[in-house]
Design an enzyme around this catalytic site. Structure first.
Site, PDB file in Angstrom:
ATOM      1  N   PRO A 199       0.826  -1.219   0.000  1.00  0.00           N
ATOM      2  CA  PRO A 199       0.000   0.000   0.000  1.00  0.00           C
ATOM      3  C   PRO A 199       0.856   1.264   0.000  1.00  0.00           C
ATOM      4  CG  PRO A 199      -0.733  -1.542   1.689  1.00  0.00           C
ATOM      5  CD  PRO A 199       0.567  -2.065   1.163  1.00  0.00           C
ATOM      6  N   ALA A 200       0.263   2.339  -0.469  1.00  0.00           N
ATOM      7  CA  ALA A 200       0.877   3.676  -0.450  1.00  0.00           C
ATOM      8  C   ALA A 200       2.216   3.709  -1.183  1.00  0.00           C
ATOM      9  CB  ALA A 200       1.026   4.190   0.990  1.00  0.00           C
ATOM     10  N   ARG A 201       2.376   2.843  -2.163  1.00  0.00           N
ATOM     11  CA  ARG A 201       3.597   2.811  -2.998  1.00  0.00           C
ATOM     12  C   ARG A 201       4.857   2.454  -2.208  1.00  0.00           C
ATOM     13  NH1 ARG A 201      -0.194   2.805  -5.620  1.00  0.00           N
ATOM     14  NH2 ARG A 201      -0.811   4.145  -7.353  1.00  0.00           N
ATOM     15  N   LEU A 202       4.690   1.856  -1.010  1.00  0.00           N
ATOM     16  CA  LEU A 202       5.866   1.500  -0.194  1.00  0.00           C
ATOM     17  C   LEU A 202       6.238   0.045  -0.470  1.00  0.00           C
ATOM     18  CD1 LEU A 202       4.845   3.395   3.064  1.00  0.00           C
ATOM     19  CD2 LEU A 202       6.428   4.119   1.259  1.00  0.00           C
TER      20      LEU A 202
END
Ligand code: FMN
Length: 223
Positions: A199-202
């Site tokens: 998630p959240a590009r992490l």
């Protein structure tokens, strides 16, 4: 899972405004990854098959001319062995011409159902005529005839392919020899990256680099 949201502000313009979030339970780390990226790839490929990923063997192959002008297309990955990744094609095709003049290639697998990607960069070599013949003989006769009929990547008139297919079918019947202009390439990796969507590009990114002593250095990359 979020949907893809698009907008069309003008008739000739389309924008993607929102993409889904990737959520995966597992954690990828250099300490838990296998020492060889070829073994790690086998483990991930088996999981992709078990998870019923659609066409997990379809992979984007990037090549470049001697001047560095790139081109990319999808091919089917056929085999991985301790030396590298193998696919088959026509040796007169654009990709093969580029690999002959600039023997480096990159692969990008994307397994969307499990939010995983694998990238490979390496040198290439052609398989031996014996290896090509072994694989060619294992293919359905229709595919064998198709390989003879197609001068892959050359411009062709409508109907010519059908004429050529008829001719080679009459010539060879069911006993089709391996075309001398057709065979496999092996990509011998110098770099392999395993990517796991978060998630959240992490995202998790684990990168293997071949060392001078032919071992592998394993590092985490920033997403
Ligand atoms: C799913 C899929 C699998 C493909 N598999 C192969 C393949 O294994 N070998 C091949 O030569 N072309 C394959 N193709 C066709 C290539 O994408 C491409 O059109 C063709 O190889 C000519 O590329 P080139 O002109 O860059 O050499 C496949 C295409 C798709 C969409």
């Amino acid at each position: 899972m979020d949907a893809t949201i698009i907008s069309q502000p003008e008739p000739h313009k389309l924008k993607v405004l929102q993409h889904q979030q990737y959520v995966t339970p597992e954690h990828l780390s250099p300490s838990t990854s296998l020492p060889s990226p070829l073994d790690q790839f086998q483990s991930w490929f088996k999981e992709a098959v078990e998870e019923k990923v659609q066409e997990p063997d379809a992979v984007t192959l990037a090549t470049a001319t001697a001047k560095g002008i790139p081109s990319a297309r999808v091919v089917l990955f056929k085999e991985v062995d301790p030396r590298g990744f193998i696919f088959f094609t026509n040796y007169t095709s654009r990709k093969s011409q580029e690999l002959s003049e600039n023997p480096h290639a990159a692969l990008a697998f994307y397994w969307r159902e499990i939010h995983r990607s694998v990238r490979v960069v390496g040198r290439v070599e052609q398989l031996t005529p014996e290896e090509n013949a072994t694989y060619f003989k294992s293919r359905p006769v229709e595919s064998q005839l198709g390989a003879w009929a197609s001068k892959q990547s050359s411009v062709i008139e409508e109907g010519t392919l059908e004429e050529r297919l008829k001719k080679v079918t009459e010539k060879f019947g069911n006993d089709v020899p391996t075309p001398p202009f057709w065979g496999g390439w092996r990509i011998i990796p110098d770099e392999v990256e395993f990517w796991l969507g978060k998630p959240a590009r992490l995202h998790d990114r684990i990168h293997y680099t071949r060392t001078d002593s032919d071992d592998w250095k394993v590092e985490r990359l920033s997403p």
